[in-house]
Design a protein around this motif. Structure first.
Motif, PDB file in Angstrom:
ATOM      1  N   GLY A  63       0.907  -1.242   0.127  1.00  0.00           N
ATOM      2  CA  GLY A  63       0.022   0.045  -0.161  1.00  0.00           C
ATOM      3  C   GLY A  63       0.748   1.175   0.166  1.00  0.00           C
ATOM      4  N   ARG A  64       0.187   2.611  -0.133  1.00  0.00           N
ATOM      5  CA  ARG A  64       0.786   3.609  -0.103  1.00  0.00           C
ATOM      6  C   ARG A  64       1.087   4.432   1.254  1.00  0.00           C
ATOM      7  N   ASP A  65       0.488   3.744   2.359  1.00  0.00           N
ATOM      8  CA  ASP A  65       0.864   3.966   3.665  1.00  0.00           C
ATOM      9  C   ASP A  65       0.685   2.869   4.506  1.00  0.00           C
ATOM     10  N   ARG A  66       0.786   3.163   5.767  1.00  0.00           N
ATOM     11  CA  ARG A  66       0.960   1.903   7.003  1.00  0.00           C
ATOM     12  C   ARG A  66      -0.473   1.385   7.265  1.00  0.00           C
ATOM     13  N   THR A  67      -1.487   1.872   6.305  1.00  0.00           N
ATOM     14  CA  THR A  67      -2.968   1.339   6.897  1.00  0.00           C
ATOM     15  C   THR A  67      -2.782  -0.303   6.803  1.00  0.00           C
ATOM     16  N   GLY A  68      -3.133  -1.079   7.797  1.00  0.00           N
ATOM     17  CA  GLY A  68      -3.263  -2.225   7.776  1.00  0.00           C
ATOM     18  C   GLY A  68      -1.857  -3.186   8.429  1.00  0.00           C
ATOM     19  N   ALA A  69      -0.732  -2.302   8.230  1.00  0.00           N
ATOM     20  CA  ALA A  69       0.322  -2.957   8.984  1.00  0.00           C
ATOM     21  C   ALA A  69       0.167  -3.679  10.065  1.00  0.00           C
ATOM     22  N   ASN A  70       0.750  -4.702  10.412  1.00  0.00           N
ATOM     23  CA  ASN A  70       0.759  -5.201  11.714  1.00  0.00           C
ATOM     24  C   ASN A  70       1.555  -4.435  12.664  1.00  0.00           C
ATOM     25  N   PRO A  71       1.272  -4.564  14.001  1.00  0.00           N
ATOM     26  CA  PRO A  71       1.903  -3.496  14.802  1.00  0.00           C
ATOM     27  C   PRO A  71       3.282  -4.150  15.518  1.00  0.00           C
ATOM     28  N   HIS A  72       3.901  -5.320  14.835  1.00  0.00           N
ATOM     29  CA  HIS A  72       5.231  -5.760  15.515  1.00  0.00           C
ATOM     30  C   HIS A  72       6.434  -5.275  14.481  1.00  0.00           C
ATOM     31  N   LEU A  73       6.214  -4.250  13.442  1.00  0.00           N
ATOM     32  CA  LEU A  73       7.377  -4.140  12.442  1.00  0.00           C
ATOM     33  C   LEU A  73       8.230  -2.945  13.181  1.00  0.00           C
ATOM     34  N   THR A  74       9.413  -3.352  13.137  1.00  0.00           N
ATOM     35  CA  THR A  74      10.496  -2.063  13.527  1.00  0.00           C
ATOM     36  C   THR A  74      10.713  -0.927  12.459  1.00  0.00           C
ATOM     37  N   VAL A  75      10.517  -1.432  11.118  1.00  0.00           N
ATOM     38  CA  VAL A  75      10.460  -0.411  10.136  1.00  0.00           C
ATOM     39  C   VAL A  75       9.209  -0.900   8.954  1.00  0.00           C
ATOM     40  N   ALA A  76       8.484   0.160   8.721  1.00  0.00           N
ATOM     41  CA  ALA A  76       7.376  -0.063   7.796  1.00  0.00           C
ATOM     42  C   ALA A  76       7.853   0.567   6.416  1.00  0.00           C
ATOM     43  N   ILE A  77       7.833  -0.203   5.210  1.00  0.00           N
ATOM     44  CA  ILE A  77       8.096   0.414   3.975  1.00  0.00           C
ATOM     45  C   ILE A  77       7.034   0.451   3.171  1.00  0.00           C
ATOM     46  N   PRO A  78       6.107   1.251   3.178  1.00  0.00           N
ATOM     47  CA  PRO A  78       5.139   1.153   2.033  1.00  0.00           C
ATOM     48  C   PRO A  78       5.549   1.587   0.744  1.00  0.00           C
ATOM     49  N   THR A  79       5.415   0.718  -0.041  1.00  0.00           N
ATOM     50  CA  THR A  79       5.866   1.134  -1.536  1.00  0.00           C
ATOM     51  C   THR A  79       5.040   1.541  -2.542  1.00  0.00           C
ATOM     52  N   GLY A  80       3.741   1.393  -2.244  1.00  0.00           N
ATOM     53  CA  GLY A  80       2.731   2.030  -3.258  1.00  0.00           C
ATOM     54  C   GLY A  80       2.817   1.262  -4.688  1.00  0.00           C
ATOM     55  N   MET A  81       3.333   0.180  -4.497  1.00  0.00           N
ATOM     56  CA  MET A  81       3.463  -0.498  -5.858  1.00  0.00           C
ATOM     57  C   MET A  81       2.810  -1.813  -5.858  1.00  0.00           C
ATOM     58  N   GLY A  82       1.672  -1.953  -4.992  1.00  0.00           N
ATOM     59  CA  GLY A  82       0.959  -3.200  -4.977  1.00  0.00           C
ATOM     60  C   GLY A  82       1.591  -4.397  -5.233  1.00  0.00           C
ATOM     61  N   GLU A  83       1.361  -5.565  -5.935  1.00  0.00           N
ATOM     62  CA  GLU A  83       1.990  -6.879  -5.540  1.00  0.00           C
ATOM     63  C   GLU A  83       3.387  -6.774  -6.240  1.00  0.00           C
ATOM     64  N   ALA A  84       3.832  -5.835  -7.016  1.00  0.00           N
ATOM     65  CA  ALA A  84       5.117  -5.451  -7.277  1.00  0.00           C
ATOM     66  C   ALA A  84       6.036  -5.705  -6.295  1.00  0.00           C
ATOM     67  N   ARG A  85       5.825  -5.297  -5.095  1.00  0.00           N
ATOM     68  CA  ARG A  85       6.505  -5.293  -3.916  1.00  0.00           C
ATOM     69  C   ARG A  85       6.998  -6.928  -3.651  1.00  0.00           C
ATOM     70  N   ASN A  86       6.047  -7.797  -3.968  1.00  0.00           N
ATOM     71  CA  ASN A  86       6.494  -9.042  -3.755  1.00  0.00           C
ATOM     72  C   ASN A  86       7.917  -9.329  -4.175  1.00  0.00           C
ATOM     73  N   ALA A  87       8.507  -8.800  -5.517  1.00  0.00           N
ATOM     74  CA  ALA A  87       9.606  -8.945  -6.109  1.00  0.00           C
ATOM     75  C   ALA A  87      10.597  -8.232  -5.051  1.00  0.00           C
ATOM     76  N   ILE A  88      10.365  -7.209  -4.443  1.00  0.00           N
ATOM     77  CA  ILE A  88      11.326  -6.618  -3.700  1.00  0.00           C
ATOM     78  C   ILE A  88      11.728  -7.340  -2.501  1.00  0.00           C
ATOM     79  N   ILE A  89      10.518  -7.878  -1.830  1.00  0.00           N
ATOM     80  CA  ILE A  89      10.733  -8.741  -0.437  1.00  0.00           C
ATOM     81  C   ILE A  89      11.767  -9.798  -0.946  1.00  0.00           C
TER      82      ILE A  89
END
Lengths: 158, 158, 158, 158
Positions: A63-89
């Motif tokens: 997503g474009r922001d942290r909406t829906g992120a779980n509360p356990h992340l040290t750092v959240a990287i909203p990519t705004g790229m949809g499922e293309a972010r799977n390639a980054i992970i």
């Protein structure tokens, strides 16, 4: 420091959540950074396990922001790229541990293998070639400890 | 926790490096995570400053692996996406601090403003509209302390 | 106008190339734009089939330039994004036809299903859930004509 | 075949729209494919001009689907990647023609120069270095004809 991605569905069984939490915990205890997609289910369980053990967790969000992120992340990287972010992970990971199955999870598994990143599976979907034989290239683990051991194998600090 | 991106050229002046290092240090002291492009110059100086103060630094790299990453990153995220990763850096930031000028840096500044992310400039290039007037929307800081203060303003924990 | 992606491995069997060529030809005859990854094997065969029938073919490349692109593309879009471009190919398609199997192809199939895009398979790899049952959601075609018919079904102009 | 991107704001003046339309027309007459962001304003005007002259126009959209796309596109590529798609537009272009100014447009100009793609400007925003001098590397055109000539210069088929 090793960076290991833990991938799995946002809606998972209690057993998958428990396995993911244990994977996260063991990775953090071994000093590995945990990467994940940052939302619920397997992602949240792995993050919770790692954080409880004092680890660092990076959530790479579609997503474009942290909406829906779980509360356990040290750092959240909203990519705004949809499922293309799977390639980054999976690109950012030294190895990927897959817990459970979903289309998104399968895309991560496939992108990882396409790019040469080792993939360890803990249950989940299976991939057969056109002859009905399992496609080689995945490391099947029997439990979280074996999954973490296989994911960190070959790492000088693993 | 606030996440602030520090953007600037990979080849920079000693003064820019010093300013970036100070920005990184102050951000870490305020508890902010530092995001950057992960390579040299301003990116490396900001990362070094933050790490020296005990902070967390995430480098979001354009390359497919960690080649060329500076040694100060807590986590390196090789995206394999080339300059499209500039969009991720600014999307993931609550605010962007720009130190110095280059085409890549300008793209980050512009992408941040396009997406509504606050941008604080510490020197660097200037943007004029077709009438020769400065385009509004950038916050000019006189020194690193003001840059960090402006970047964290409005953050509940800033 | 419908836009249909044809996905498959860059190294394929003669039978897969023949099927892809026929798929491309039939799509062009039906007035559909063909999207593909732009390189060899199934991608080149589908492109060649479509161009021979007077169609438009867009190759969405992983590389930074047109190196390695097949010569049958009407337009080449080098994304410089590596395998993340697989997400673009399927996002831009009204439906995806998969010919043959590879990790990259599987990632496209999975990303398409993750995003809700219909997928028609013509041979290739199979995906089973943890109980050994085929995961639902894929349309299996017996031959190129059926694949094209299924891919264009539901399109007002299909 | 040359591929030229025409970049500019989605809200533009009548003069900018007229210039963009003329640029699109001249590019199509010279046989170039026109790339653009696919929405309104300068993008729609360039697309309309090219299509009226029988050209091919590819719109590379930030959104997940064709919502908001202008009606003049031969092919629409919804990337679902937000503003990161700006990097794709300029990466896929042999040269970029900028008409008018906005933050999004400036990001395209800067990404193009960062990647070594020639940029021709027809009015729009100006970029000064820290000494107040224009940053070199942009080709200023006086009118659409000169912009197209400069963009196609050096192309064997330009």
């Amino acid at each position: 420091m090793a960076q290991i991605a833990v991938c799995g569905p946002s809606e998972c069984t209690p057993e998958e959540a428990e396995a993911a939490r244990e994977v996260g915990r063991l990775l953090a205890e071994r000093g590995a950074v945990v990467l994940c997609g940052g939302y619920g289910g397997v992602m949240a369980a792995a993050a919770a396990g790692a954080r409880a053990a004092g680890g660092i967790v990076v959530g790479i969000l579609s997503g474009r922001d942290r909406t829906g992120a779980n509360p356990h992340l040290t750092v959240a990287i909203p990519t705004g790229m949809g499922e293309a972010r799977n390639a980054i992970i999976v690109r950012a990971a030294d190895a990927v541990i897959v817990v459970g199955g979903s289309w998104g999870t399968l895309s991560e598994l496939a992108l990882a293998r396409r790019g040469g990143t080792p993939v360890v599976t803990l249950g989940g979907w299976r991939v057969l070639d056109s002859s009905g034989r399992p496609v080689p290239g995945l490391l099947a683990a029997a439990d979280p400890a074996e999954a973490v051991r296989l994911a960190l194998a070959g790492r000088p600090d693993g």
